[in-house]
Design a protein around this motif. Structure first.
Motif, PDB file in Angstrom:
ATOM      1  N   ALA A 132       0.863  -1.186   0.000  1.00 38.40           N
ATOM      2  CA  ALA A 132       0.000   0.000   0.000  1.00 38.40           C
ATOM      3  C   ALA A 132       0.894   1.229   0.000  1.00 38.40           C
ATOM      4  N   ASP A 133       0.475   2.265  -0.694  1.00 37.04           N
ATOM      5  CA  ASP A 133       1.241   3.503  -0.753  1.00 37.04           C
ATOM      6  C   ASP A 133       0.835   4.462   0.357  1.00 37.04           C
ATOM      7  N   GLU A 134       1.726   5.396   0.638  1.00 35.59           N
ATOM      8  CA  GLU A 134       1.510   6.507   1.570  1.00 35.59           C
ATOM      9  C   GLU A 134       1.199   6.057   2.998  1.00 35.59           C
ATOM     10  N   LEU A 135       1.774   4.950   3.401  1.00 31.74           N
ATOM     11  CA  LEU A 135       1.588   4.489   4.778  1.00 31.74           C
ATOM     12  C   LEU A 135       2.183   5.472   5.774  1.00 31.74           C
ATOM     13  N   TRP A 136       3.218   6.204   5.365  1.00 35.08           N
ATOM     14  CA  TRP A 136       3.910   7.160   6.230  1.00 35.08           C
ATOM     15  C   TRP A 136       3.022   8.352   6.600  1.00 35.08           C
ATOM     16  N   ARG A 137       1.883   8.491   5.967  1.00 35.87           N
ATOM     17  CA  ARG A 137       0.965   9.593   6.316  1.00 35.87           C
ATOM     18  C   ARG A 137       0.213   9.332   7.616  1.00 35.87           C
TER      19      ARG A 137
ATOM     20  N   SER B  88      27.381   3.099  -0.791  1.00 38.14           N
ATOM     21  CA  SER B  88      26.429   3.303  -1.877  1.00 38.14           C
ATOM     22  C   SER B  88      25.499   4.468  -1.565  1.00 38.14           C
ATOM     23  N   ARG B  89      25.157   5.204  -2.602  1.00 40.93           N
ATOM     24  CA  ARG B  89      24.161   6.273  -2.452  1.00 40.93           C
ATOM     25  C   ARG B  89      22.749   5.716  -2.594  1.00 40.93           C
ATOM     26  N   ALA B  90      22.608   4.551  -3.217  1.00 43.38           N
ATOM     27  CA  ALA B  90      21.303   3.913  -3.399  1.00 43.38           C
ATOM     28  C   ALA B  90      20.844   3.304  -2.069  1.00 43.38           C
ATOM     29  N   TYR B  91      19.526   3.281  -1.869  1.00 46.80           N
ATOM     30  CA  TYR B  91      18.980   2.697  -0.642  1.00 46.80           C
ATOM     31  C   TYR B  91      17.539   2.250  -0.868  1.00 46.80           C
ATOM     32  N   CYS B  92      17.053   1.459   0.064  1.00 43.98           N
ATOM     33  CA  CYS B  92      15.663   1.004   0.065  1.00 43.98           C
ATOM     34  C   CYS B  92      14.956   1.580   1.276  1.00 43.98           C
ATOM     35  N   GLU B  93      13.684   1.870   1.097  1.00 41.56           N
ATOM     36  CA  GLU B  93      12.817   2.319   2.188  1.00 41.56           C
ATOM     37  C   GLU B  93      11.726   1.284   2.375  1.00 41.56           C
ATOM     38  N   PHE B  94      11.568   0.818   3.602  1.00 39.17           N
ATOM     39  CA  PHE B  94      10.508  -0.115   3.965  1.00 39.17           C
ATOM     40  C   PHE B  94       9.555   0.597   4.921  1.00 39.17           C
ATOM     41  N   ASN B  95       8.267   0.564   4.612  1.00 42.12           N
ATOM     42  CA  ASN B  95       7.232   1.104   5.496  1.00 42.12           C
ATOM     43  C   ASN B  95       6.402  -0.070   6.008  1.00 42.12           C
ATOM     44  N   PHE B  96       6.182  -0.114   7.322  1.00 34.87           N
ATOM     45  CA  PHE B  96       5.412  -1.188   7.946  1.00 34.87           C
ATOM     46  C   PHE B  96       4.300  -0.568   8.780  1.00 34.87           C
ATOM     47  N   SER B  97       3.063  -0.859   8.420  1.00 36.73           N
ATOM     48  CA  SER B  97       1.924  -0.303   9.139  1.00 36.73           C
ATOM     49  C   SER B  97       1.372  -1.317  10.142  1.00 36.73           C
ATOM     50  N   PRO B  98       0.873  -0.840  11.286  1.00 36.68           N
ATOM     51  CA  PRO B  98       0.181  -1.744  12.203  1.00 36.68           C
ATOM     52  C   PRO B  98      -1.040  -2.406  11.569  1.00 36.68           C
TER      53      PRO B  98
ATOM     54  N   VAL C 253       6.762   7.103  12.485  1.00 30.94           N
ATOM     55  CA  VAL C 253       5.863   8.254  12.421  1.00 30.94           C
ATOM     56  C   VAL C 253       4.686   7.901  13.323  1.00 30.94           C
ATOM     57  N   VAL C 254       4.343   8.794  14.246  1.00 26.80           N
ATOM     58  CA  VAL C 254       3.235   8.533  15.161  1.00 26.80           C
ATOM     59  C   VAL C 254       2.208   9.653  15.017  1.00 26.80           C
ATOM     60  N   GLU C 255       0.998   9.267  14.621  1.00 24.85           N
ATOM     61  CA  GLU C 255      -0.101  10.222  14.451  1.00 24.85           C
ATOM     62  C   GLU C 255      -0.961  10.208  15.706  1.00 24.85           C
ATOM     63  N   GLY C 256      -1.094  11.372  16.333  1.00 29.33           N
ATOM     64  CA  GLY C 256      -1.908  11.483  17.527  1.00 29.33           C
ATOM     65  C   GLY C 256      -3.377  11.692  17.207  1.00 29.33           C
ATOM     66  N   THR C 257      -4.240  11.342  18.147  1.00 29.10           N
ATOM     67  CA  THR C 257      -5.675  11.579  17.973  1.00 29.10           C
ATOM     68  C   THR C 257      -5.984  13.070  17.919  1.00 29.10           C
ATOM     69  N   ASN C 258      -5.027  13.898  18.359  1.00 32.52           N
ATOM     70  CA  ASN C 258      -5.188  15.358  18.320  1.00 32.52           C
ATOM     71  C   ASN C 258      -4.736  15.944  16.982  1.00 32.52           C
ATOM     72  N   GLY C 259      -4.335  15.075  16.028  1.00 34.45           N
ATOM     73  CA  GLY C 259      -3.898  15.540  14.717  1.00 34.45           C
ATOM     74  C   GLY C 259      -2.418  15.877  14.628  1.00 34.45           C
ATOM     75  N   GLN C 260      -1.705  15.831  15.743  1.00 35.26           N
ATOM     76  CA  GLN C 260      -0.274  16.122  15.723  1.00 35.26           C
ATOM     77  C   GLN C 260       0.522  14.857  15.424  1.00 35.26           C
ATOM     78  N   PHE C 261       1.691  15.054  14.814  1.00 32.51           N
ATOM     79  CA  PHE C 261       2.583  13.951  14.486  1.00 32.51           C
ATOM     80  C   PHE C 261       3.867  14.083  15.287  1.00 32.51           C
TER      81      PHE C 261
END
Length: 190
Positions: A61-66, A79-89, A152-160
């Motif tokens: 799924a895309d945009e999990l970091w939101r 190396s300048r190349a890298y991979c990014e892994f996003n894991f959602s609960p 990345v932690v999203e609060g119920t108050n809308g703050q990250f």
């Protein structure tokens, strides 16, 4: 070859992030029997104050970091190349490759998908993610892998709030090469 002995590291909150619901985030890193990486994230705090993505069908799924998400950035030492892994609960995940700092982003597919499992209580989110060995073998570079771990932690108050091993920039930036501070011998993972 022997696998990577489990080691535990603690993420730190970015200075610009609000201090609130999260008390601590630890990550345990180990190799899997197949040669990949096992990452176990433990977020301790007032989980009722965190927006936790609801369970979903496992898969990409895309945009999990939101939203609340745990991340790993992996590169070869020289190396300048890298991979990014996003894991959602939610059990969803994403994998992207970059040719250099925030350049050349492309989704990556491997024969073996990452696996994500999470449990949530009032005071803890525990997320376990498996990075397949072929993702590590595909990284260019020498015998050492560099890891940047983040959340990345999203609060119920809308703050990250933004958490990482290191924060080399004034603004949160998990892609910054100086944030990949954990070195692991590549051969320890297979």
């Amino acid at each position: 070859m022997s696998g990577l002995e489990p080691r535990c590291v603690t993420l730190v909150r970015h200075p610009s992030s609000p201090d609130g619901t999260v008390r601590r985030i630890d990550v345990e890193i180990a190799s899997t029997p197949a040669g990949g990486l096992r990452l176990r994230y433990f977020l301790d705090g007032d989980v009722n104050g965190i927006l936790v993505p609801p369970p979903a069908r496992p898969g990409p799924a895309d945009e999990l970091w939101r939203h609340t998400c745990f991340e790993a950035f992996i590169a070869g030492q020289d190396s300048r190349a890298y991979c990014e892994f996003n894991f959602s609960p939610s059990s969803q995940w994403a994998v992207y490759g970059f040719s250099s700092y925030r350049e050349g982003m492309a989704p990556l597919d491997y024969a073996t998908d990452p696996l994500v499992a999470a449990s949530v209580t009032d005071d803890r989110i525990a997320l376990e993610a498996f990075v397949p060995v072929e993702a590590l073998l595909a990284l260019p570079g020498d015998a050492t892998l560099r890891l940047g771990l983040a959340a990345v932690v999203e609060g119920t108050n809308g703050q990250f709030s933004y958490w990482a091993l290191a924060h080399p920039s004034e603004a949160p930036d998990f892609h910054h090469p100086d944030g990949f501070v954990l070195a692991i011998p590549r051969e320890s993972t297979w």
